[in-house]
Design a protein around this motif. Structure first.
Motif, PDB file in Angstrom:
ATOM      1  N   ALA A  51       0.792  -1.238   0.000  1.00  0.00           N
ATOM      2  CA  ALA A  51       0.000   0.000   0.000  1.00  0.00           C
ATOM      3  C   ALA A  51       0.823   1.286   0.000  1.00  0.00           C
ATOM      4  CB  ALA A  51      -0.984   0.020   1.164  1.00  0.00           C
ATOM      5  N   SER A  52       1.959   1.282   0.696  1.00  0.00           N
ATOM      6  CA  SER A  52       2.668   2.555   0.834  1.00  0.00           C
ATOM      7  C   SER A  52       4.194   2.424   0.796  1.00  0.00           C
ATOM      8  CB  SER A  52       2.263   3.241   2.145  1.00  0.00           C
ATOM      9  OG  SER A  52       2.578   2.428   3.253  1.00  0.00           O
ATOM     10  N   ASN A  53       4.699   1.217   0.562  1.00  0.00           N
ATOM     11  CA  ASN A  53       6.151   1.026   0.545  1.00  0.00           C
ATOM     12  C   ASN A  53       6.722   1.334  -0.834  1.00  0.00           C
ATOM     13  OD1 ASN A  53       5.963   0.188   3.170  1.00  0.00           O
ATOM     14  ND2 ASN A  53       6.399  -1.959   2.765  1.00  0.00           N
ATOM     15  N   LEU A  54       7.441   2.423  -0.918  1.00  0.00           N
ATOM     16  CA  LEU A  54       8.046   2.841  -2.179  1.00  0.00           C
ATOM     17  C   LEU A  54       9.209   1.918  -2.515  1.00  0.00           C
ATOM     18  CD1 LEU A  54       7.550   5.306  -4.108  1.00  0.00           C
ATOM     19  CD2 LEU A  54       9.528   6.366  -2.992  1.00  0.00           C
ATOM     20  N   GLN A  55       9.198   1.420  -3.741  1.00  0.00           N
ATOM     21  CA  GLN A  55      10.285   0.522  -4.145  1.00  0.00           C
ATOM     22  C   GLN A  55      11.578   1.316  -4.349  1.00  0.00           C
ATOM     23  OE1 GLN A  55       9.716  -3.091  -4.420  1.00  0.00           O
ATOM     24  NE2 GLN A  55       8.165  -2.063  -3.170  1.00  0.00           N
ATOM     25  N   SER A  56      12.675   0.622  -4.156  1.00  0.00           N
ATOM     26  CA  SER A  56      13.984   1.234  -4.328  1.00  0.00           C
ATOM     27  C   SER A  56      14.125   1.811  -5.732  1.00  0.00           C
ATOM     28  CB  SER A  56      15.072   0.184  -4.078  1.00  0.00           C
ATOM     29  OG  SER A  56      16.335   0.700  -4.349  1.00  0.00           O
ATOM     30  N   GLY A  57      14.603   3.036  -5.805  1.00  0.00           N
ATOM     31  CA  GLY A  57      14.824   3.662  -7.104  1.00  0.00           C
ATOM     32  C   GLY A  57      13.635   4.426  -7.646  1.00  0.00           C
ATOM     33  N   VAL A  58      12.475   4.282  -7.019  1.00  0.00           N
ATOM     34  CA  VAL A  58      11.285   5.001  -7.474  1.00  0.00           C
ATOM     35  C   VAL A  58      11.313   6.414  -6.882  1.00  0.00           C
ATOM     36  CG1 VAL A  58       8.769   5.080  -7.419  1.00  0.00           C
ATOM     37  CG2 VAL A  58       9.952   2.896  -7.715  1.00  0.00           C
ATOM     38  N   PRO A  59      11.095   7.424  -7.714  1.00  0.00           N
ATOM     39  CA  PRO A  59      11.170   8.803  -7.193  1.00  0.00           C
ATOM     40  C   PRO A  59      10.205   9.057  -6.051  1.00  0.00           C
ATOM     41  CG  PRO A  59      11.148   8.796  -9.593  1.00  0.00           C
ATOM     42  CD  PRO A  59      10.864   7.387  -9.174  1.00  0.00           C
ATOM     43  N   SER A  60      10.621   9.897  -5.131  1.00  0.00           N
ATOM     44  CA  SER A  60       9.824  10.164  -3.929  1.00  0.00           C
ATOM     45  C   SER A  60       8.573  10.980  -4.220  1.00  0.00           C
ATOM     46  CB  SER A  60      10.682  10.878  -2.884  1.00  0.00           C
ATOM     47  OG  SER A  60      11.182  12.088  -3.411  1.00  0.00           O
ATOM     48  N   ARG A  61       8.406  11.464  -5.448  1.00  0.00           N
ATOM     49  CA  ARG A  61       7.155  12.167  -5.785  1.00  0.00           C
ATOM     50  C   ARG A  61       5.970  11.190  -5.852  1.00  0.00           C
ATOM     51  NH1 ARG A  61      10.240  12.266 -10.453  1.00  0.00           N
ATOM     52  NH2 ARG A  61       9.369  11.169 -12.278  1.00  0.00           N
ATOM     53  N   PHE A  62       6.275   9.896  -5.919  1.00  0.00           N
ATOM     54  CA  PHE A  62       5.219   8.882  -5.883  1.00  0.00           C
ATOM     55  C   PHE A  62       4.958   8.477  -4.429  1.00  0.00           C
ATOM     56  CE2 PHE A  62       4.574   7.826 -10.305  1.00  0.00           C
ATOM     57  CZ  PHE A  62       5.761   8.204 -10.927  1.00  0.00           C
ATOM     58  N   GLU A  70      -9.953   0.928   0.219  1.00  0.00           N
ATOM     59  CA  GLU A  70      -9.724   2.155  -0.542  1.00  0.00           C
ATOM     60  C   GLU A  70      -8.268   2.593  -0.474  1.00  0.00           C
ATOM     61  OE1 GLU A  70     -12.974   4.617  -0.690  1.00  0.00           O
ATOM     62  OE2 GLU A  70     -11.926   6.419  -1.327  1.00  0.00           O
ATOM     63  N   PHE A  71      -7.713   2.833  -1.651  1.00  0.00           N
ATOM     64  CA  PHE A  71      -6.294   3.149  -1.772  1.00  0.00           C
ATOM     65  C   PHE A  71      -6.095   4.283  -2.770  1.00  0.00           C
ATOM     66  CE2 PHE A  71      -4.896  -0.620   0.459  1.00  0.00           C
ATOM     67  CZ  PHE A  71      -5.978  -1.480   0.286  1.00  0.00           C
ATOM     68  N   THR A  72      -5.009   5.022  -2.589  1.00  0.00           N
ATOM     69  CA  THR A  72      -4.677   6.077  -3.541  1.00  0.00           C
ATOM     70  C   THR A  72      -3.201   6.028  -3.894  1.00  0.00           C
ATOM     71  OG1 THR A  72      -4.297   7.677  -1.780  1.00  0.00           O
ATOM     72  CG2 THR A  72      -6.499   7.627  -2.760  1.00  0.00           C
ATOM     73  N   LEU A  73      -2.939   6.387  -5.140  1.00  0.00           N
ATOM     74  CA  LEU A  73      -1.581   6.632  -5.615  1.00  0.00           C
ATOM     75  C   LEU A  73      -1.524   8.117  -5.944  1.00  0.00           C
ATOM     76  CD1 LEU A  73       1.231   5.653  -6.720  1.00  0.00           C
ATOM     77  CD2 LEU A  73       0.097   5.465  -8.951  1.00  0.00           C
ATOM     78  N   THR A  74      -0.536   8.796  -5.399  1.00  0.00           N
ATOM     79  CA  THR A  74      -0.389  10.226  -5.625  1.00  0.00           C
ATOM     80  C   THR A  74       0.979  10.505  -6.241  1.00  0.00           C
ATOM     81  OG1 THR A  74      -1.838  10.779  -3.783  1.00  0.00           O
ATOM     82  CG2 THR A  74      -0.346  12.499  -4.539  1.00  0.00           C
ATOM     83  N   VAL A  75       0.961  11.353  -7.237  1.00  0.00           N
ATOM     84  CA  VAL A  75       2.206  11.882  -7.793  1.00  0.00           C
ATOM     85  C   VAL A  75       2.218  13.369  -7.442  1.00  0.00           C
ATOM     86  CG1 VAL A  75       3.676  12.115  -9.815  1.00  0.00           C
ATOM     87  CG2 VAL A  75       2.019  10.243  -9.700  1.00  0.00           C
ATOM     88  N   SER A  76       3.154  13.775  -6.645  1.00  0.00           N
ATOM     89  CA  SER A  76       3.104  15.127  -6.070  1.00  0.00           C
ATOM     90  C   SER A  76       3.351  16.222  -7.114  1.00  0.00           C
ATOM     91  CB  SER A  76       4.118  15.249  -4.938  1.00  0.00           C
ATOM     92  OG  SER A  76       5.431  15.006  -5.433  1.00  0.00           O
ATOM     93  N   SER A  77       4.182  15.938  -8.087  1.00  0.00           N
ATOM     94  CA  SER A  77       4.480  16.918  -9.138  1.00  0.00           C
ATOM     95  C   SER A  77       4.820  16.131 -10.400  1.00  0.00           C
ATOM     96  CB  SER A  77       5.643  17.819  -8.726  1.00  0.00           C
ATOM     97  OG  SER A  77       5.977  18.715  -9.778  1.00  0.00           O
ATOM     98  N   LEU A  78       3.859  16.035 -11.275  1.00  0.00           N
ATOM     99  CA  LEU A  78       3.962  15.179 -12.455  1.00  0.00           C
ATOM    100  C   LEU A  78       5.130  15.610 -13.354  1.00  0.00           C
ATOM    101  CD1 LEU A  78       2.136  12.767 -13.341  1.00  0.00           C
ATOM    102  CD2 LEU A  78       1.023  14.381 -14.911  1.00  0.00           C
TER     103      LEU A  78
END
Lengths: 107, 119
Positions: A51-62, A70-78
Protein backbone atom coordinates in the motif's frame (compact mmCIF):
# COMPACT_ATOMS: atom_id res chain seq x y z
CA UNK A 1 -12.59 -13.14 -6.79
CA UNK A 2 -11.79 -9.70 -5.43
CA UNK A 3 -12.67 -6.96 -7.89
CA UNK A 4 -10.42 -3.93 -8.16
CA UNK A 5 -11.87 -0.71 -9.54
CA UNK A 6 -9.70 2.26 -10.46
CA UNK A 7 -10.80 5.81 -11.06
CA UNK A 8 -10.53 7.70 -13.22
CA UNK A 9 -9.90 5.58 -16.30
CA UNK A 10 -8.15 8.48 -17.99
CA UNK A 11 -6.59 11.53 -16.44
CA UNK A 12 -5.38 14.58 -18.34
CA UNK A 13 -2.77 16.59 -16.50
CA UNK A 14 0.10 18.98 -17.00
CA UNK A 15 3.71 18.79 -15.91
CA UNK A 16 3.91 19.92 -12.31
CA UNK A 17 0.35 18.90 -11.43
CA UNK A 18 -0.46 16.84 -8.37
CA UNK A 19 -2.42 13.81 -9.47
CA UNK A 20 -4.29 11.19 -7.49
CA UNK A 21 -5.56 7.82 -8.66
CA UNK A 22 -8.02 5.84 -6.57
CA UNK A 23 -8.33 2.07 -6.34
CA UNK A 24 -11.22 0.35 -4.58
CA UNK A 25 -11.41 -3.32 -3.65
CA UNK A 26 -14.66 -5.27 -3.48
CA UNK A 27 -13.59 -6.58 -0.06
CA UNK A 28 -10.81 -5.80 2.34
CA UNK A 29 -7.32 -6.57 1.12
CA UNK A 30 -5.81 -5.01 4.26
CA UNK A 31 -2.58 -3.46 2.98
CA UNK A 32 -1.79 -6.12 0.37
CA UNK A 33 -1.95 -3.64 -2.47
CA UNK A 34 0.62 -2.79 -5.14
CA UNK A 35 0.86 -0.07 -7.78
CA UNK A 36 2.52 -0.45 -11.18
CA UNK A 37 3.46 1.94 -13.95
CA UNK A 38 3.41 0.72 -17.53
CA UNK A 39 4.54 2.51 -20.66
CA UNK A 40 3.53 1.38 -24.16
CA UNK A 41 5.33 -1.78 -25.20
CA UNK A 42 7.07 -2.13 -21.84
CA UNK A 43 6.86 -4.46 -18.88
CA UNK A 44 4.94 -3.14 -15.85
CA UNK A 45 7.18 -1.56 -13.26
CA UNK A 46 6.44 -2.00 -9.56
CA UNK A 47 6.23 1.37 -7.84
CA UNK A 48 4.68 0.63 -4.46
CA UNK A 49 4.05 -2.51 -2.43
CA UNK A 50 2.08 -3.10 0.76
CA UNK A 51 0.00 0.00 0.00
CA UNK A 52 2.67 2.55 0.83
CA UNK A 53 6.15 1.03 0.54
CA UNK A 54 8.05 2.84 -2.18
CA UNK A 55 10.28 0.52 -4.15
CA UNK A 56 13.98 1.23 -4.33
CA UNK A 57 14.82 3.66 -7.10
CA UNK A 58 11.28 5.00 -7.47
CA UNK A 59 11.17 8.80 -7.19
CA UNK A 60 9.82 10.16 -3.93
CA UNK A 61 7.16 12.17 -5.78
CA UNK A 62 5.22 8.88 -5.88
CA UNK A 63 3.35 7.86 -2.74
CA UNK A 64 0.68 5.38 -1.82
CA UNK A 65 -1.85 5.33 0.98
CA UNK A 66 -4.91 3.51 2.20
CA UNK A 67 -5.92 0.19 3.66
CA UNK A 68 -8.88 -2.12 3.63
CA UNK A 69 -10.85 -1.32 0.50
CA UNK A 70 -9.72 2.16 -0.54
CA UNK A 71 -6.29 3.15 -1.77
CA UNK A 72 -4.68 6.08 -3.54
CA UNK A 73 -1.58 6.63 -5.61
CA UNK A 74 -0.39 10.23 -5.63
CA UNK A 75 2.21 11.88 -7.79
CA UNK A 76 3.10 15.13 -6.07
CA UNK A 77 4.48 16.92 -9.14
CA UNK A 78 3.96 15.18 -12.45
CA UNK A 79 7.05 14.88 -14.62
CA UNK A 80 7.27 14.16 -18.37
CA UNK A 81 8.44 10.61 -17.63
CA UNK A 82 5.29 9.92 -15.59
CA UNK A 83 2.84 9.91 -18.49
CA UNK A 84 1.89 6.25 -18.55
CA UNK A 85 -0.80 3.82 -17.46
CA UNK A 86 -1.02 2.88 -13.79
CA UNK A 87 -2.48 -0.32 -12.35
CA UNK A 88 -3.34 -1.34 -8.85
CA UNK A 89 -3.14 -4.99 -7.83
CA UNK A 90 -4.26 -6.87 -4.75
CA UNK A 91 -2.18 -9.78 -3.53
CA UNK A 92 -4.14 -10.55 -0.38
CA UNK A 93 -5.42 -13.72 -2.02
CA UNK A 94 -3.44 -16.15 -4.12
CA UNK A 95 -5.70 -15.09 -7.00
CA UNK A 96 -4.17 -11.72 -7.81
CA UNK A 97 -6.47 -9.21 -9.42
CA UNK A 98 -5.68 -5.93 -11.11
CA UNK A 99 -7.56 -2.73 -11.68
CA UNK A 100 -8.51 -1.80 -15.22
CA UNK A 101 -5.81 0.85 -15.36
CA UNK A 102 -5.61 4.64 -15.31
CA UNK A 103 -4.02 6.34 -18.29
CA UNK A 104 -2.30 9.61 -17.40
CA UNK A 105 -2.20 11.79 -20.50
CA UNK A 106 -0.65 15.12 -21.29
CA UNK A 107 -3.20 17.93 -21.05
CA UNK B 1 20.77 -11.48 -10.71
CA UNK B 2 17.20 -12.66 -11.20
CA UNK B 3 16.01 -13.02 -14.77
CA UNK B 4 12.98 -14.65 -16.36
CA UNK B 5 12.26 -15.21 -20.04
CA UNK B 6 9.16 -16.51 -21.74
CA UNK B 7 9.27 -18.62 -24.88
CA UNK B 8 6.68 -20.23 -27.08
CA UNK B 9 4.86 -19.86 -30.37
CA UNK B 10 3.97 -16.40 -31.60
CA UNK B 11 0.97 -17.73 -33.50
CA UNK B 12 -1.48 -20.46 -32.64
CA UNK B 13 -4.68 -21.56 -34.36
CA UNK B 14 -8.06 -21.56 -32.66
CA UNK B 15 -8.74 -24.76 -30.69
CA UNK B 16 -5.02 -25.54 -30.41
CA UNK B 17 -3.16 -25.90 -27.12
CA UNK B 18 -0.64 -23.20 -26.23
CA UNK B 19 2.53 -24.22 -24.42
CA UNK B 20 4.65 -21.48 -22.91
CA UNK B 21 7.94 -21.93 -21.09
CA UNK B 22 9.41 -19.59 -18.51
CA UNK B 23 13.14 -20.09 -18.13
CA UNK B 24 14.62 -18.35 -15.14
CA UNK B 25 17.94 -17.80 -13.43
CA UNK B 26 19.21 -16.25 -10.23
CA UNK B 27 16.94 -18.28 -7.97
CA UNK B 28 15.66 -21.79 -7.41
CA UNK B 29 12.07 -22.95 -7.24
CA UNK B 30 13.14 -25.37 -4.54
CA UNK B 31 13.74 -22.47 -2.14
CA UNK B 32 11.06 -22.18 0.51
CA UNK B 33 8.55 -19.48 -0.31
CA UNK B 34 9.50 -19.12 -3.96
CA UNK B 35 6.71 -18.82 -6.54
CA UNK B 36 6.31 -18.24 -10.27
CA UNK B 37 3.18 -16.70 -11.72
CA UNK B 38 1.80 -16.27 -15.22
CA UNK B 39 0.05 -13.03 -16.13
CA UNK B 40 -1.30 -11.93 -19.49
CA UNK B 41 -2.31 -8.67 -21.11
CA UNK B 42 -4.42 -8.43 -24.26
CA UNK B 43 -3.43 -5.54 -26.53
CA UNK B 44 -4.59 -2.27 -25.01
CA UNK B 45 -6.22 -4.00 -22.04
CA UNK B 46 -5.51 -4.67 -18.39
CA UNK B 47 -3.35 -7.29 -16.74
CA UNK B 48 -4.88 -10.64 -15.85
CA UNK B 49 -3.34 -13.19 -13.47
CA UNK B 50 -3.54 -16.75 -14.79
CA UNK B 51 -1.74 -19.25 -12.58
CA UNK B 52 0.95 -19.82 -9.98
CA UNK B 53 3.20 -22.67 -8.95
CA UNK B 54 5.03 -22.78 -5.63
CA UNK B 55 8.26 -24.26 -4.33
CA UNK B 56 6.25 -27.03 -2.66
CA UNK B 57 4.40 -27.96 -5.89
CA UNK B 58 1.16 -26.21 -4.92
CA UNK B 59 -0.70 -24.95 -7.98
CA UNK B 60 -3.27 -22.16 -8.23
CA UNK B 61 -5.41 -21.11 -11.17
CA UNK B 62 -7.62 -18.29 -12.35
CA UNK B 63 -11.24 -19.05 -11.51
CA UNK B 64 -12.42 -18.33 -15.04
CA UNK B 65 -9.65 -20.24 -16.81
CA UNK B 66 -8.86 -23.13 -14.50
CA UNK B 67 -10.43 -25.75 -16.74
CA UNK B 68 -8.04 -24.78 -19.55
CA UNK B 69 -4.79 -24.22 -17.65
CA UNK B 70 -2.04 -26.48 -16.41
CA UNK B 71 1.12 -25.22 -14.77
CA UNK B 72 4.16 -27.33 -14.03
CA UNK B 73 7.82 -26.96 -13.16
CA UNK B 74 11.12 -28.60 -13.93
CA UNK B 75 13.47 -27.53 -11.17
CA UNK B 76 16.46 -29.21 -12.81
CA UNK B 77 16.02 -26.97 -15.85
CA UNK B 78 14.83 -23.88 -13.93
CA UNK B 79 11.68 -23.81 -16.00
CA UNK B 80 7.96 -23.34 -15.47
CA UNK B 81 5.56 -24.42 -18.19
CA UNK B 82 2.02 -23.16 -18.74
CA UNK B 83 -0.38 -25.00 -21.00
CA UNK B 84 -3.64 -23.43 -22.14
CA UNK B 85 -6.07 -25.56 -24.10
CA UNK B 86 -8.70 -24.64 -26.66
CA UNK B 87 -7.17 -21.32 -27.64
CA UNK B 88 -9.47 -18.61 -28.99
CA UNK B 89 -8.77 -15.23 -30.62
CA UNK B 90 -9.71 -13.53 -27.32
CA UNK B 91 -6.65 -15.22 -25.82
CA UNK B 92 -4.42 -13.05 -27.99
CA UNK B 93 -2.17 -11.33 -25.47
CA UNK B 94 1.32 -10.76 -24.18
CA UNK B 95 2.07 -13.47 -21.64
CA UNK B 96 4.44 -12.73 -18.77
CA UNK B 97 6.04 -14.89 -16.12
CA UNK B 98 6.62 -13.17 -12.79
CA UNK B 99 8.44 -14.23 -9.67
CA UNK B 100 7.00 -13.70 -6.22
CA UNK B 101 7.71 -14.96 -2.72
CA UNK B 102 5.48 -15.86 0.17
CA UNK B 103 4.24 -12.57 1.58
CA UNK B 104 6.07 -10.44 -0.95
CA UNK B 105 5.34 -8.85 -4.26
CA UNK B 106 8.47 -8.33 -6.34
CA UNK B 107 9.49 -6.62 -9.52
CA UNK B 108 10.84 -9.61 -11.39
CA UNK B 109 9.04 -9.95 -14.71
CA UNK B 110 10.00 -11.61 -17.93
CA UNK B 111 10.03 -9.51 -21.08
CA UNK B 112 6.74 -11.02 -22.18
CA UNK B 113 5.84 -12.97 -25.29
CA UNK B 114 3.06 -11.96 -27.64
CA UNK B 115 0.80 -14.80 -28.65
CA UNK B 116 -1.67 -14.26 -31.45
CA UNK B 117 -4.55 -16.66 -31.97
CA UNK B 118 -5.69 -16.69 -35.56
CA UNK B 119 -6.53 -19.14 -38.28
Amino acid sequence: DIQMTQSPSTLSASVGDRVTITCRASQSVYSWLAWYQQKPGKVPKLLISYASNLQSGVPSRFSGSGSGTEFTLTVSSLQPDDFATYYCQQYYTYLWTFGQGTKVEIK
Amino acid sequence: QVTLKESGPALVKPTQTLTLTCTFSGFSLTTTGMRVNWIRQPPGKALEWLARIDWDDDEFYSTSLKTRLTISKDTSKNQVVLKMTNMDPVDTATYYCVRSRDGYIEDYWGQGTLVTVSS
